[in-house]
Design a protein around this motif. Structure first.
Motif, PDB file in Angstrom:
ATOM      1  N   PRO A 243       6.055  -0.060   8.045  1.00  0.00           N
ATOM      2  CA  PRO A 243       5.530  -0.932   6.980  1.00  0.00           C
ATOM      3  C   PRO A 243       5.999  -0.528   5.588  1.00  0.00           C
ATOM      4  CG  PRO A 243       3.795   0.479   7.895  1.00  0.00           C
ATOM      5  CD  PRO A 243       4.979   0.602   8.801  1.00  0.00           C
ATOM      6  N   HIS A 244       6.309   0.768   5.389  1.00  0.00           N
ATOM      7  CA  HIS A 244       6.761   1.188   4.060  1.00  0.00           C
ATOM      8  C   HIS A 244       8.086   0.531   3.681  1.00  0.00           C
ATOM      9  CE1 HIS A 244       9.214   3.923   6.515  1.00  0.00           C
ATOM     10  NE2 HIS A 244       9.967   4.114   5.445  1.00  0.00           N
ATOM     11  N   GLN A 359      13.540   5.746   3.876  1.00  0.00           N
ATOM     12  CA  GLN A 359      13.327   7.089   4.413  1.00  0.00           C
ATOM     13  C   GLN A 359      12.753   7.036   5.835  1.00  0.00           C
ATOM     14  OE1 GLN A 359      10.657   9.552   2.119  1.00  0.00           O
ATOM     15  NE2 GLN A 359      11.748  11.408   2.692  1.00  0.00           N
ATOM     16  N   GLY A 360      13.388   7.777   6.726  1.00  0.00           N
ATOM     17  CA  GLY A 360      12.876   7.907   8.086  1.00  0.00           C
ATOM     18  C   GLY A 360      13.138   6.724   8.995  1.00  0.00           C
ATOM     19  N   LEU A 361      14.045   5.819   8.641  1.00  0.00           N
ATOM     20  CA  LEU A 361      14.269   4.631   9.465  1.00  0.00           C
ATOM     21  C   LEU A 361      15.122   4.905  10.702  1.00  0.00           C
ATOM     22  CD1 LEU A 361      14.858   1.694   6.957  1.00  0.00           C
ATOM     23  CD2 LEU A 361      12.727   2.516   7.960  1.00  0.00           C
ATOM     24  N   GLY A 362      15.796   6.042  10.736  1.00  0.00           N
ATOM     25  CA  GLY A 362      16.588   6.369  11.912  1.00  0.00           C
ATOM     26  C   GLY A 362      17.639   5.319  12.199  1.00  0.00           C
ATOM     27  N   LYS A 363      17.645   4.801  13.439  1.00  0.00           N
ATOM     28  CA  LYS A 363      18.667   3.842  13.850  1.00  0.00           C
ATOM     29  C   LYS A 363      18.549   2.493  13.142  1.00  0.00           C
ATOM     30  CE  LYS A 363      15.813   2.637  17.863  1.00  0.00           C
ATOM     31  NZ  LYS A 363      15.718   2.737  19.326  1.00  0.00           N
ATOM     32  N   ILE A 417       2.042   4.864  -5.613  1.00  0.00           N
ATOM     33  CA  ILE A 417       0.867   5.686  -5.281  1.00  0.00           C
ATOM     34  C   ILE A 417       0.575   5.675  -3.781  1.00  0.00           C
ATOM     35  CG2 ILE A 417      -1.628   5.927  -5.622  1.00  0.00           C
ATOM     36  CD1 ILE A 417      -1.198   4.750  -8.450  1.00  0.00           C
ATOM     37  N   ARG A 418       0.600   4.497  -3.172  1.00  0.00           N
ATOM     38  CA  ARG A 418       0.182   4.400  -1.763  1.00  0.00           C
ATOM     39  C   ARG A 418       1.180   3.710  -0.852  1.00  0.00           C
ATOM     40  NH1 ARG A 418      -5.945   2.919  -0.657  1.00  0.00           N
ATOM     41  NH2 ARG A 418      -5.153   3.675   1.338  1.00  0.00           N
ATOM     42  N   GLY A 419       1.861   2.693  -1.351  1.00  0.00           N
ATOM     43  CA  GLY A 419       2.691   1.860  -0.493  1.00  0.00           C
ATOM     44  C   GLY A 419       3.772   2.613   0.244  1.00  0.00           C
ATOM     45  N   HIS A 420       4.411   3.592  -0.400  1.00  0.00           N
ATOM     46  CA  HIS A 420       5.523   4.309   0.240  1.00  0.00           C
ATOM     47  C   HIS A 420       5.064   5.205   1.369  1.00  0.00           C
ATOM     48  CE1 HIS A 420       4.144   7.568  -2.422  1.00  0.00           C
ATOM     49  NE2 HIS A 420       4.756   8.375  -1.599  1.00  0.00           N
ATOM     50  N   LYS A 421       3.732   5.442   1.474  1.00  0.00           N
ATOM     51  CA  LYS A 421       3.199   6.291   2.538  1.00  0.00           C
ATOM     52  C   LYS A 421       2.800   5.494   3.783  1.00  0.00           C
ATOM     53  CE  LYS A 421       1.067   9.389  -0.883  1.00  0.00           C
ATOM     54  NZ  LYS A 421      -0.221   9.911  -1.401  1.00  0.00           N
TER      55      LYS A 421
END
Length: 424
Positions: A243-244, A359-363, A417-421
């Protein structure tokens, strides 16, 4: 498959990325000059019609970012960069028949084709820049490339002021004195001929640079199947599990929206203020981008040595809200300078949002990057929202500016603040 970031920044790819960001900046920020030029050259009645320039440029990202991801998957990052620069050259050539036939539609088509080239280029170069070194310092690398981007943006209004706007100002005086329709059409036709020199020159430069790129050896970075969070392997099989990413794409939407409002719309805003000298109105975009350049330098120094990408994003949005409010409740040059100062507030938003979003999307990195790039459509929509508030609803131009800017900054603050988490 996704791309594995290296632990050390590769020098040659970094230099090439900086040159490509310069090209992106030159084409993107030309809109600030093309808006007032098109209004005069095509004898448009309202600013809202002239804002179709930014619409044509930025809406291309929405429609072509995902196809760009597919193209990159088929031909690779290197060939994708070459193809994108060739498309920019094609778009430059379309300005010639637009001028010859006095066609605003062809003029917008030329801008749209250039937007298509930029969509492919952005889809390739942003993730490439993010992963040619440690992800933690991606904002720093994007800030360095951003200096080239904004340097081009500073130069283009100065160049176009000499090639286009000076003639447009003179043509406006002649039009006011013209007594027949034939005389007016002759003046407009002469004005449009001024498009030939800059855009034929750009077409030649782009084709030459594409050939150069083709024969420069750029590494295709390695690939991995899945992403990692800390020491844990994360296996996810659909994009909705990130969702980020989607929150980040919306943050890019509003980030580009406020950038365009401060960078491209400042010229028409200055004319509405009325008592701003002509030199400021004609070079308004340059002042905004000078402040953005200053912000990038601060980012290079501070990120990640002193502050994180997330914290810099929070600071920038708060500063943006303050400067917008000050601009709206002041007048004349004071108001103009507060709009220009938004360049500082906007400078570190993209460098922070983009790496946080992918960040962290991998493939899923390539398609995720394309979804982020789709958010650039904010630059297409928001000037029209501002124009609608100002011209159609007849809201005072400063209050319309406030109503357009504050919601955008508030959403970016939420993402910081929150969305990227979300989902992590």
């Amino acid at each position: 498959m996704s791309i594995t970031p290296t632990r050390k920044t590769a020098l040659l790819p970094m230099l090439i990325c900086c040159l490509l960001f310069f090209i992106l900046g030159f084409i993107t920020w030309a809109n600030g000059s093309l808006i007032p030029f098109s209004k005069r050259a095509f004898n448009l009645e309202t600013d809202l019609q002239a804002y179709l320039v930014t619409f044509a440029s930025y809406i291309a990202y929405f429609f072509l970012a995902l196809p760009s991801s597919w193209i990159l998957k088929k031909i690779g990052f290197h060939n994708g960069l070459v193809a994108s620069v060739m498309v920019l050259g094609l778009g430059s050539l379309i300005f010639i028949p637009a001028a010859e036939h006095n066609s605003y539609l062809l003029f917008l088509l030329a801008i749209f084709v250039q937007g298509a080239g930029m969509a492919l280029l952005q889809t390739a170069v942003n993730p490439y820049l993010s992963i040619i070194g440690p992800i933690e310092s991606a904002a720093q690398r994007i800030s360095i490339a951003g200096i080239f981007n904004k340097s081009a943006g500073i130069l283009v209004p100065i160049i176009f002021n000499q090639l286009l706007l000076k003639g447009a100002n003179a043509a406006e005086e002649k039009l006011n004195a013209a007594t027949t329709e034939i005389e007016k059409q002759s003046i407009l036709s002469d004005l449009l001929q001024q498009l030939h020199t800059p855009y034929i020159t750009l077409a030649i430069i782009f084709v030459a640079f594409a050939v150069f790129l083709k024969f420069v050896k750029l590494p295709e970075v390695g690939v991995e199947e899945d992403s990692t969070e800390g020491d844990k392997l994360v296996t996810k099989n659909r994009l909705t599990q990130y969702p980020h990413l989607f929150l980040g794409a919306l943050a890019i939407f509003f980030c580009v929206a406020v950038e365009v409002m401060a960078g491209d719309i400042i010229g028409t805003y200055a004319r509405e203020l009325g008592n701003v000298p002509q030199v400021f109105r004609d070079n308004a975009t340059t002042f905004t981008l000078l402040f953005m350049l200053f912000g990038y330098v601060l980012g290079i120094i501070a990120i990640p040595r002193f502050i994180s990408q997330q914290f810099s994003l929070r600071i920038c949005t708060i500063v943006g809200i303050i400067f917008t409010t000050c601009a709206v409740f002041t007048t004349g040059l004071t108001s103009f300078w507060f709009v220009a100062l938004l360049g500082i507030a906007n400078s570190l938003m993209w460098p922070a949002i983009f790496p946080l979003g992918i960040q962290g999307l991998g493939k899923f990195t390539k398609i995720g990057s394309a979804i982020m790039i789709m958010g650039i459509a904010g630059g297409a929509i928001w000037p029209l929202v501002y124009g609608f508030l100002k011209d159609t609803l007849a809201i005072d131009f400063q209050h319309a500016f406030l109503y357009a800017m504050i919601p955008a900054y508030l959403y970016i603050l939420f993402f910081a603040i929150r969305g990227h988490k979300a989902g992590k």
